[in-house]
Design a protein around this motif. Structure first.
Motif, mmCIF file in Angstrom:
data_model
loop_
_atom_site.group_PDB
_atom_site.id
_atom_site.type_symbol
_atom_site.label_atom_id
_atom_site.label_comp_id
_atom_site.label_asym_id
_atom_site.label_seq_id
_atom_site.Cartn_x
_atom_site.Cartn_y
_atom_site.Cartn_z
ATOM 1 N N THR A 266 -36.109 -10.303 71.790
ATOM 2 C CA THR A 266 -34.866 -11.020 72.061
ATOM 3 C C THR A 266 -34.365 -10.655 73.456
ATOM 4 O OG1 THR A 266 -33.469 -9.259 71.173
ATOM 5 C CG2 THR A 266 -34.258 -10.937 69.611
ATOM 6 N N GLU B 30 -31.508 -9.605 74.046
ATOM 7 C CA GLU B 30 -30.759 -8.356 73.870
ATOM 8 C C GLU B 30 -31.694 -7.149 73.935
ATOM 9 O OE1 GLU B 30 -28.500 -11.717 72.558
ATOM 10 O OE2 GLU B 30 -30.484 -11.026 71.896
ATOM 11 N N ASP B 31 -32.864 -7.282 73.319
ATOM 12 C CA ASP B 31 -33.840 -6.190 73.367
ATOM 13 C C ASP B 31 -34.373 -6.008 74.786
ATOM 14 O OD1 ASP B 31 -35.496 -4.157 72.256
ATOM 15 O OD2 ASP B 31 -37.175 -5.556 72.243
ATOM 16 N N ASP C 42 -31.833 -4.116 76.693
ATOM 17 C CA ASP C 42 -31.874 -2.699 76.331
ATOM 18 C C ASP C 42 -33.012 -1.983 77.052
ATOM 19 O OD1 ASP C 42 -31.034 -0.419 74.559
ATOM 20 O OD2 ASP C 42 -33.087 -0.665 73.837
#
Length: 258
Positions: free
Chosen positions: A165, A167-168, A171
């Motif tokens: 994702t 978001e990943d 990160d």
């Protein structure tokens, strides 16, 4: 620096000649060879005629038809997952053996990163969401492609691309900290870098990578994934963004001097 190797072990063995280090930005596996349908894992398993049909469907916009066709091919095998893993491991043995030392590598979407620890060591460093110092500069690595929102992975599929994702991805980019050279498989989300002029469509690009470039201003952003981009180089403020692929076809590494 290379990306989108797609099975070209012969050229990979020469890519690090004369360099202090070799950087590999993923897509080692030759899964579907769109230039020679007899090659790649699909060509080896199913033959060029069926790969040709798949390639034609893939160029279209009817994703459901493409998925249905490839599923019908896999369903015809008694143990498709074992067939694919054996073929992937065979390619990885040749490709990782071809890497010169030291090599710093991150996986692409056409990779099986869960198998990479078998080949790490002996001068081959596998990094994803991590950084390493090379020649006095800090290189940060984040691999994989982006998952399509809303698409559910079929747990019975014989092989899964390495996707994450956004978001990943963000990160992973945060974990590496501030870097001089941002190394990703996919480009930052810039239209000139994501649009493939042969496929005539935009490919994946990372908003998180673009945000990191604007926020931290690395000297370089290097990546691959888009085989025939509208632009191979774009400057974003202080940062030079460079597509270092398509190594399978060119056989020529990108050289970064500082």
């Amino acid at each position: 620096m290379v990306s989108d190797v797609h099975g070209n072990a012969e050229a990979l063995a020469r890519a690090g000649d004369g360099a202090d280090a070799l950087v590999v930005l993923g897509d080692l596996i030759d899964f579907v060879d769109y230039h020679d349908h007899s090659k790649g894992i699909l060509g080896r398993v199913f033959g060029p005629e069926k790969v040709g049909i798949f390639a034609e469907l893939r160029r279209g916009t009817r994703r459901a038809d493409t998925a249905s066709y490839i599923r019908s091919l896999w369903d015809g095998l008694a143990d498709a997952r074992s067939v694919v893993e054996e073929a992937v491991l065979e390619q990885y043995h040749a490709l990782f053996s071809a890497m010169s030392a030291p090599t710093y590598a991150t996986p692409g979407n056409v990779d099986s990163p869960q198998l990479w620890p078998r080949f790490a060591g002996d001068g081959v460093h596998v990094l994803d969401g991590e950084a390493a110092e090379i020649g006095g500069l800090r290189f940060g690595f984040a691999g994989g492609g982006l998952a399509v929102p809303g698409v559910v992975r079929n747990p019975n599929a014989p092989w899964f691309p390495y996707v994450r994702t956004e978001e990943d991805m963000a990160d992973a980019l945060d974990r590496m900290g501030q870097v001089d050279v941002l190394c990703t498989h996919i480009p930052p989300l810039v239209p000139e870098l994501t649009y493939d002029v042969v496929a005539r469509r935009p490919e994946w690009g990372s908003r998180a990578a673009l945000d990191k470039i604007h926020r931290e201003r690395p000297r370089w952003s290097v990546f691959g994934h888009v085989h025939q981009p509208l632009a191979r180089r774009v400057r974003l403020g202080h940062t030079e963004c460079v597509n270092v692929g398509h190594f399978q076809r060119s056989g020529k590494p990108h050289v970064l001097n500082w």
